[in-house]
Design a protein around this motif. Structure first.
Motif, PDB file in Angstrom:
ATOM      1  N   ASN A  22       2.294  -2.378  65.115  1.00 29.93           N
ATOM      2  CA  ASN A  22       3.381  -3.263  65.550  1.00 29.93           C
ATOM      3  C   ASN A  22       4.048  -2.807  66.853  1.00 29.93           C
ATOM      4  N   HIS A  23       3.498  -1.757  67.466  1.00 32.62           N
ATOM      5  CA  HIS A  23       4.026  -1.240  68.740  1.00 32.62           C
ATOM      6  C   HIS A  23       5.512  -0.911  68.647  1.00 32.62           C
ATOM      7  N   ILE A  24       5.881  -0.209  67.593  1.00 34.81           N
ATOM      8  CA  ILE A  24       7.291   0.174  67.437  1.00 34.81           C
ATOM      9  C   ILE A  24       7.398   1.680  67.194  1.00 34.81           C
ATOM     10  N   ASP A  25       8.582   2.227  67.503  1.00 33.96           N
ATOM     11  CA  ASP A  25       8.749   3.679  67.434  1.00 33.96           C
ATOM     12  C   ASP A  25       9.260   4.163  66.083  1.00 33.96           C
ATOM     13  N   SER A  26       9.817   3.247  65.284  1.00 34.06           N
ATOM     14  CA  SER A  26      10.397   3.712  64.022  1.00 34.06           C
ATOM     15  C   SER A  26      10.387   2.614  62.966  1.00 34.06           C
ATOM     16  N   LEU A  27      10.587   3.038  61.728  1.00 34.25           N
ATOM     17  CA  LEU A  27      10.631   2.093  60.603  1.00 34.25           C
ATOM     18  C   LEU A  27      11.837   2.410  59.733  1.00 34.25           C
ATOM     19  N   PRO A  28      12.549   1.382  59.285  1.00 32.43           N
ATOM     20  CA  PRO A  28      13.595   1.641  58.297  1.00 32.43           C
ATOM     21  C   PRO A  28      12.955   1.844  56.918  1.00 32.43           C
ATOM     22  N   VAL A  29      13.396   2.892  56.216  1.00 41.11           N
ATOM     23  CA  VAL A  29      12.918   3.120  54.845  1.00 41.11           C
ATOM     24  C   VAL A  29      13.892   2.383  53.932  1.00 41.11           C
ATOM     25  N   SER A  55      16.974  -1.329  69.311  1.00 43.97           N
ATOM     26  CA  SER A  55      16.252  -0.230  69.970  1.00 43.97           C
ATOM     27  C   SER A  55      16.793  -0.034  71.393  1.00 43.97           C
ATOM     28  N   ARG A  56      16.294   1.004  72.052  1.00 46.78           N
ATOM     29  CA  ARG A  56      16.726   1.277  73.426  1.00 46.78           C
ATOM     30  C   ARG A  56      16.464   0.084  74.335  1.00 46.78           C
ATOM     31  N   LYS A  57      15.261  -0.521  74.199  1.00 46.33           N
ATOM     32  CA  LYS A  57      14.931  -1.646  75.085  1.00 46.33           C
ATOM     33  C   LYS A  57      15.841  -2.838  74.833  1.00 46.33           C
ATOM     34  N   ASP A  58      16.199  -3.064  73.554  1.00 44.98           N
ATOM     35  CA  ASP A  58      17.116  -4.172  73.241  1.00 44.98           C
ATOM     36  C   ASP A  58      18.435  -3.970  74.000  1.00 44.98           C
ATOM     37  N   PRO A 117      13.875 -12.041  58.862  1.00 47.78           N
ATOM     38  CA  PRO A 117      12.833 -11.315  58.119  1.00 47.78           C
ATOM     39  C   PRO A 117      11.770 -10.692  59.028  1.00 47.78           C
ATOM     40  N   ASN A 118      12.111 -10.453  60.311  1.00 44.76           N
ATOM     41  CA  ASN A 118      11.083  -9.936  61.236  1.00 44.76           C
ATOM     42  C   ASN A 118      11.009  -8.416  61.275  1.00 44.76           C
ATOM     43  N   ILE A 119      11.793  -7.752  60.432  1.00 46.72           N
ATOM     44  CA  ILE A 119      11.805  -6.290  60.475  1.00 46.72           C
ATOM     45  C   ILE A 119      10.666  -5.722  59.619  1.00 46.72           C
ATOM     46  N   ILE A 120       9.916  -4.808  60.225  1.00 52.46           N
ATOM     47  CA  ILE A 120       8.838  -4.125  59.508  1.00 52.46           C
ATOM     48  C   ILE A 120       9.463  -2.942  58.786  1.00 52.46           C
ATOM     49  N   THR A 121       9.301  -2.900  57.478  1.00 53.73           N
ATOM     50  CA  THR A 121       9.958  -1.860  56.679  1.00 53.73           C
ATOM     51  C   THR A 121       8.913  -1.016  55.945  1.00 53.73           C
ATOM     52  N   MET A 139      19.794  -8.037  68.443  1.00 49.87           N
ATOM     53  CA  MET A 139      18.920  -7.216  67.571  1.00 49.87           C
ATOM     54  C   MET A 139      17.705  -8.000  67.080  1.00 49.87           C
ATOM     55  N   THR A 140      16.684  -7.267  66.642  1.00 46.54           N
ATOM     56  CA  THR A 140      15.568  -7.883  65.912  1.00 46.54           C
ATOM     57  C   THR A 140      16.055  -8.013  64.475  1.00 46.54           C
ATOM     58  N   ARG A 141      16.009  -9.251  63.938  1.00 49.17           N
ATOM     59  CA  ARG A 141      16.642  -9.413  62.633  1.00 49.17           C
ATOM     60  C   ARG A 141      15.661  -9.761  61.524  1.00 49.17           C
TER      61      ARG A 141
END
Ligand code: ADP
Length: 222
Positions: free
Chosen positions: A180-187, A132-135, A159-163, A155-157
């Motif tokens: 989860n205070h995040i701006d996007s999700l991978p589909v 993300s931008r902050k990373d 198994p910590n990724i919310i999908t 990166m956030t890797r």
């Protein structure tokens, strides 16, 4: 027309209930007597339908004023319509980089593609990380050589990724992003049950939800 009682139980309005709703929408506040006259019915015959429409929240009744259309409920119905759309219909194209891409190149990519988040994949094409931008800002704060630093370090890797899966709804997506205070999700789709690996098929962002609102509302205005 399908409506929800108190937003929970779904019921189908009868033709007459739809007619009453339309009369109240156009003429409210309107008394029960006036509605009955317009439909050439007795007030007694109308009572059960008015009770259903009031209980379900479609119309409100005010003593000595009459029945009027509940706009608040209309807004909730429209929100329901938007949020029950499937992720698959609204997902955007994900911007992908290899795990060994440098932080410098990732920043360039972020600007070129005009996105806020990049996804890193491994050599098999499975989702490996979120950048993300902050990373990228955090990595840039140190005196590191950004051209030598691979995104895999910052990166956030898994198994910590919310999908999210394509079959899920925008409501699920919105909840996951807010909780989860995040701006996007991978589909994603599961590529391997055993190893829990995922193939990236899209992305959902907070902007996606806003766009869905505008699109679905416009559709309604047509
Ligand atoms: P920004 O950095 O632009 O504020 P986010 O709020 O989405 O963007 O990211 C905040 C943090 O959450 C970052 O460290 C990022 O790697 C992480 N992150 C972003 N999306 C996800 C996700 N889907 N699952 C897990 N972590 C994520």
């Amino acid at each position: 027309m399908i409506i929800g009682i108190k937003g929970v139980v779904k019921i189908k309005l009868s033709k007459r209930q739809d007619e009453i709703l339309e009369i109240v929408k156009q003429n409210g506040p309107i008394t029960g007597k006036e509605i009955a006259e317009r439909l050439s019915l007795s007030r007694a015959a109308l009572r059960p339908d008015l009770a259903i429409l009031t209980m379900s929240g479609n119309i409100d009744a005010r003593p000595r004023v009459g029945y009027f259309y509940n706009d608040k409920f209309k807004v909730k119905r429209q929100a329901d319509r938007v949020l029950h759309q499937s992720v698959n219909n609204f997902k955007a194209h994900p911007i992908v980089v290899g795990k060994s891409t440098s932080v410098y190149d990732a920043i360039v990519q972020l600007f070129l593609e005009d996105v806020g988040t990049l996804y890193a994949v491994d050599s098999e094409g499975s989702l490996a990380g979120v950048i993300s931008r902050k990373d990228l800002l955090r990595a840039s704060l140190g005196n590191q050589n950004l051209s030598e630093l691979p995104v895999s370090v910052i990166m956030t890797r898994m198994p910590n990724i919310i999908t999210i899966y394509p079959e899920e709804t925008l409501l699920e997506a919105a909840k996951k992003m807010i909780q989860n205070h995040i701006d996007s999700l991978p589909v994603v789709r599961k590529s391997d049950e055993q190893t829990n690996t995922y193939l990236l098929v899209g992305r959902i962002t907070k902007t996606t939800i806003t766009r869905a609102y505008l699109e679905v509302m416009d559709e309604k205005l047509d």
